[in-house]
Design a protein around this motif. Structure first.
Motif, PDB file in Angstrom:
ATOM      1  N   ALA A 231       0.692  -1.365  -0.055  1.00 33.39           N
ATOM      2  CA  ALA A 231      -0.033  -0.128  -0.017  1.00 33.39           C
ATOM      3  C   ALA A 231       0.873   1.232  -0.103  1.00 33.39           C
ATOM      4  CB  ALA A 231      -0.845  -0.038   1.366  1.00 33.39           C
ATOM      5  N   ALA A 232       2.111   1.256   0.880  1.00 37.23           N
ATOM      6  CA  ALA A 232       2.968   2.406   0.741  1.00 37.23           C
ATOM      7  C   ALA A 232       3.245   2.903  -0.599  1.00 37.23           C
ATOM      8  CB  ALA A 232       4.095   2.287   1.681  1.00 37.23           C
TER       9      ALA A 232
ATOM     10  N   HIS B 204      -1.383   4.184   3.906  1.00 36.46           N
ATOM     11  CA  HIS B 204      -0.842   3.567   4.854  1.00 36.46           C
ATOM     12  C   HIS B 204      -1.826   2.967   6.127  1.00 36.46           C
ATOM     13  CE1 HIS B 204       2.829   5.817   3.812  1.00 36.46           C
ATOM     14  NE2 HIS B 204       1.837   6.698   3.736  1.00 36.46           N
ATOM     15  N   CYS B 205      -1.520   1.809   6.546  1.00 33.74           N
ATOM     16  CA  CYS B 205      -2.479   1.011   7.393  1.00 33.74           C
ATOM     17  C   CYS B 205      -2.651   1.609   8.810  1.00 33.74           C
ATOM     18  CB  CYS B 205      -1.931  -0.252   7.542  1.00 33.74           C
ATOM     19  SG  CYS B 205      -3.382  -1.753   8.129  1.00 33.74           S
ATOM     20  N   LEU B 206      -4.119   2.056   8.866  1.00 32.67           N
ATOM     21  CA  LEU B 206      -4.383   2.666  10.438  1.00 32.67           C
ATOM     22  C   LEU B 206      -4.728   1.766  11.284  1.00 32.67           C
ATOM     23  CD1 LEU B 206      -6.658   5.742   9.359  1.00 32.67           C
ATOM     24  CD2 LEU B 206      -4.210   5.970  10.212  1.00 32.67           C
ATOM     25  N   GLN B 207      -5.195   0.441  10.969  1.00 32.12           N
ATOM     26  CA  GLN B 207      -5.969  -0.278  12.003  1.00 32.12           C
ATOM     27  C   GLN B 207      -6.191  -1.767  11.097  1.00 32.12           C
ATOM     28  OE1 GLN B 207      -9.852   0.639  13.674  1.00 32.12           O
ATOM     29  NE2 GLN B 207     -10.503  -1.254  14.236  1.00 32.12           N
ATOM     30  N   ILE B 208      -5.418  -2.916  11.931  1.00 31.22           N
ATOM     31  CA  ILE B 208      -5.756  -4.145  11.773  1.00 31.22           C
ATOM     32  C   ILE B 208      -6.560  -4.742  12.709  1.00 31.22           C
ATOM     33  CG2 ILE B 208      -4.638  -6.195  10.887  1.00 31.22           C
ATOM     34  CD1 ILE B 208      -2.323  -4.801   9.866  1.00 31.22           C
ATOM     35  N   ASP B 209      -7.577  -5.431  12.355  1.00 29.04           N
ATOM     36  CA  ASP B 209      -8.245  -6.459  13.276  1.00 29.04           C
ATOM     37  C   ASP B 209      -7.841  -7.860  12.786  1.00 29.04           C
ATOM     38  OD1 ASP B 209      -9.026  -4.083  14.410  1.00 29.04           O
ATOM     39  OD2 ASP B 209     -11.138  -5.010  14.846  1.00 29.04           O
ATOM     40  N   ARG B 210      -7.139  -8.680  13.536  1.00 30.06           N
ATOM     41  CA  ARG B 210      -6.928 -10.055  13.156  1.00 30.06           C
ATOM     42  C   ARG B 210      -8.159 -10.865  13.486  1.00 30.06           C
ATOM     43  NH1 ARG B 210      -2.032  -7.794  14.812  1.00 30.06           N
ATOM     44  NH2 ARG B 210      -0.412  -7.722  13.010  1.00 30.06           N
ATOM     45  N   VAL B 211      -8.673 -11.750  12.371  1.00 29.56           N
ATOM     46  CA  VAL B 211      -9.903 -12.598  12.723  1.00 29.56           C
ATOM     47  C   VAL B 211      -9.400 -13.967  12.790  1.00 29.56           C
ATOM     48  CG1 VAL B 211     -12.309 -12.986  12.069  1.00 29.56           C
ATOM     49  CG2 VAL B 211     -11.233 -10.955  11.455  1.00 29.56           C
ATOM     50  N   ARG B 212     -10.243 -14.652  13.891  1.00 33.95           N
ATOM     51  CA  ARG B 212      -9.761 -16.065  14.018  1.00 33.95           C
ATOM     52  C   ARG B 212     -11.463 -16.816  14.174  1.00 33.95           C
ATOM     53  NH1 ARG B 212      -5.256 -17.310  17.160  1.00 33.95           N
ATOM     54  NH2 ARG B 212      -4.444 -15.261  17.145  1.00 33.95           N
ATOM     55  N   SER B 213     -11.559 -17.977  13.936  1.00 30.28           N
ATOM     56  CA  SER B 213     -12.973 -18.656  14.349  1.00 30.28           C
ATOM     57  C   SER B 213     -12.999 -18.912  15.479  1.00 30.28           C
ATOM     58  CB  SER B 213     -12.857 -19.744  13.222  1.00 30.28           C
ATOM     59  OG  SER B 213     -12.140 -20.616  13.428  1.00 30.28           O
ATOM     60  N   THR B 214     -12.131 -19.241  16.418  1.00 30.46           N
ATOM     61  CA  THR B 214     -12.127 -19.416  17.753  1.00 30.46           C
ATOM     62  C   THR B 214     -10.997 -19.037  18.346  1.00 30.46           C
ATOM     63  OG1 THR B 214     -11.143 -22.110  17.633  1.00 30.46           O
ATOM     64  CG2 THR B 214     -13.489 -21.783  17.031  1.00 30.46           C
TER      65      THR B 214
ATOM     66  N   LEU C 132      -7.952  -1.112   7.761  1.00 31.43           N
ATOM     67  CA  LEU C 132      -8.303   0.458   7.460  1.00 31.43           C
ATOM     68  C   LEU C 132      -6.980   1.069   6.869  1.00 31.43           C
ATOM     69  CD1 LEU C 132     -10.945   1.694   7.327  1.00 31.43           C
ATOM     70  CD2 LEU C 132     -10.063   2.924   9.668  1.00 31.43           C
ATOM     71  N   PHE C 133      -7.217   1.820   5.903  1.00 28.53           N
ATOM     72  CA  PHE C 133      -6.083   2.394   5.078  1.00 28.53           C
ATOM     73  C   PHE C 133      -6.494   3.835   5.081  1.00 28.53           C
ATOM     74  CE2 PHE C 133      -5.421  -1.885   3.903  1.00 28.53           C
ATOM     75  CZ  PHE C 133      -4.037  -2.145   3.958  1.00 28.53           C
ATOM     76  N   SER C 134      -5.362   4.816   5.125  1.00 24.65           N
ATOM     77  CA  SER C 134      -5.504   6.287   4.838  1.00 24.65           C
ATOM     78  C   SER C 134      -4.078   6.749   4.235  1.00 24.65           C
ATOM     79  CB  SER C 134      -5.876   6.994   6.111  1.00 24.65           C
ATOM     80  OG  SER C 134      -4.902   7.371   6.756  1.00 24.65           O
ATOM     81  N   ARG C 135      -4.180   7.993   3.905  1.00 24.31           N
ATOM     82  CA  ARG C 135      -2.956   8.672   3.470  1.00 24.31           C
ATOM     83  C   ARG C 135      -2.110   9.160   4.743  1.00 24.31           C
ATOM     84  NH1 ARG C 135      -4.214   9.319  -1.937  1.00 24.31           N
ATOM     85  NH2 ARG C 135      -6.538   9.748  -2.570  1.00 24.31           N
ATOM     86  N   GLU C 136      -2.704   9.274   5.748  1.00 22.25           N
ATOM     87  CA  GLU C 136      -1.834   9.259   6.832  1.00 22.25           C
ATOM     88  C   GLU C 136      -0.872   8.212   7.434  1.00 22.25           C
ATOM     89  OE1 GLU C 136      -4.479  11.761   9.980  1.00 22.25           O
ATOM     90  OE2 GLU C 136      -5.715  10.288   9.199  1.00 22.25           O
ATOM     91  N   CYS C 137       0.232   8.400   7.809  1.00 20.75           N
ATOM     92  CA  CYS C 137       1.026   7.418   8.499  1.00 20.75           C
ATOM     93  C   CYS C 137       1.413   7.860   9.880  1.00 20.75           C
ATOM     94  CB  CYS C 137       2.435   7.681   7.683  1.00 20.75           C
ATOM     95  SG  CYS C 137       3.465   6.128   8.040  1.00 20.75           S
ATOM     96  N   VAL C 138       0.522   7.356  10.741  1.00 17.74           N
ATOM     97  CA  VAL C 138       0.371   7.685  12.018  1.00 17.74           C
ATOM     98  C   VAL C 138       0.591   6.302  12.976  1.00 17.74           C
ATOM     99  CG1 VAL C 138      -0.963   9.630  11.725  1.00 17.74           C
ATOM    100  CG2 VAL C 138      -2.316   7.445  12.095  1.00 17.74           C
TER     101      VAL C 138
END
Length: 236
Positions: free
Chosen positions: A172-173, A178-188, A199-205
Motif C-alpha cells: 500500500a505504501a 498506510h494502514c491505520l488499523q488491523i483487526d485479526r480474525v480467527r474462528s475460535t 483500514l488505510f488512509s493517506r496518513e502515516c500515524v
C-alpha cells in the motif's frame, strides 16, 4: 411473497443465486466493522450481491450516497434488484463497470472484499472464478485505483485472507496509503488467524491492532462478534 433464495437480514434480504460469490462471513464482517460515521460518499468495489453496500446503507448517515461497482453483468443486475427491494433504493446506485475504467468524484470511504486467488486455483463456474481470482483485479490495481478515487482524508477498508492482507499492507505504501488499523480474525480462540480487516488512509500515524474471535471457546458466538453483527443477523 416468498423471498428469492439468498440470505435474510433484519432489515433487508439479499438474493445471490446469480452471483459468483454468495453472502459469507467475510462480507458481513467488513460491512459491520467498517467505520462510516464521517462518510457521505462511499464506494463498494466488487459489490457482488450488494450485501456490503446494503449493510453500509443501514449503518450510515441518511444523506450518505453509496456507489457499488460490479464487473459481472448477472451479479450487477441482481445487486440492483436487491437494492431496489431494500429500504434504501435511493441511497445506493449500482454500476456495471470495472474498477480500472470507473471514474468519479472522490470518496470519503472505499470498501472492498476483493478477489484474492491466484491463477493456480480453478473454478468450474466462470462467474465464481471472476469473483475469486485476482486476475481481473490485482492488489496493485486495487490500491492504485483506491488512491485515485479517495478524498484527501478518505479511508479504504478491506478484508482479505491473512497472507494476502499482509502483502497488501506492505504494498500500500507504494500508492501513498498506510494502514491505520488491523483487526485479526480467527474462528475460535484456539485457531490460527485466517482473515484480516484493514483500514488505510493517506496518513502515516501508526497501526492500531485488535483481534476478533467469531466463536468463543464453547462454540457460541463471541461477545465481540455479536456486538458487531447483532443489527443484522436475525438470530441475534
Amino acid at each position: 411473497m416468498m423471498a428469492s433464495p439468498g440470505f435474510t437480514f433484519k432489515q433487508f434480504h439479499v438474493a445471490h443465486d446469480r452471483c459468483g460469490m454468495k453472502v459469507g462471513t467475510d462480507a458481513v464482517l467488513l460491512g459491520a466493522w467498517t467505520p462510516v460515521d464521517s462518510a457521505r460518499r462511499i464506494l463498494d468495489i466488487g459489490t457482488g450481491s450488494g450485501v456490503i453496500a446494503l449493510m453500509l446503507a443501514q449503518r450510515s448517515h441518511p444523506d450518505t450516497h453509496i456507489d457499488a461497482i460490479e464487473i459481472d453483468a448477472n451479479a450487477s443486475l441482481q445487486a440492483s434488484e436487491n437494492i431496489l427491494a431494500s429500504p434504501w433504493p435511493d441511497k445506493v446506485l449500482v454500476h456495471h463497470v470495472s474498477l480500472q475504467a470507473y471514474q468519479s468524484e472522490p470518496y470519503d470511504l472505499i470498501v472492498s472484499n476483493p478477489p484474492y486467488f491466484g491463477a493456480g486455483q480453478s473454478f468450474s463456474d466462470p462467474a465464481r472464478a471472476t469473483a475469486r481470482h485476482d486476475g481481473a483485479l490485482s492488489q496493485h490495481e486495487l490500491l492504485q485505483s483506491a488512491a485515485r478515487l479517495l478524498a484527501p482524508a478518505g479511508r479504504l477498508a478491506l478484508v482479505m485472507p491473512k497472507e494476502e492482507g499482509e502483502r497488501c499492507c506492505a504494498l500500500a505504501a507504494q500508492y501513498g496509503l498506510h494502514c491505520l488499523q488491523i483487526d485479526r480474525v480467527r474462528s475460535t480462540p484456539s485457531k490460527e488467524v485466517n482473515r484480516l480487516l484493514m483500514l488505510f488512509s493517506r496518513e502515516c500515524v501508526g497501526v492500531e491492532c485488535n483481534e476478533i474471535c467469531i466463536h468463543s471457546a464453547i462454540g457460541s458466538y463471541s461477545e465481540r462478534y455479536i456486538q458487531l453483527t447483532s443489527a443484522f443477523y436475525l438470530k441475534m
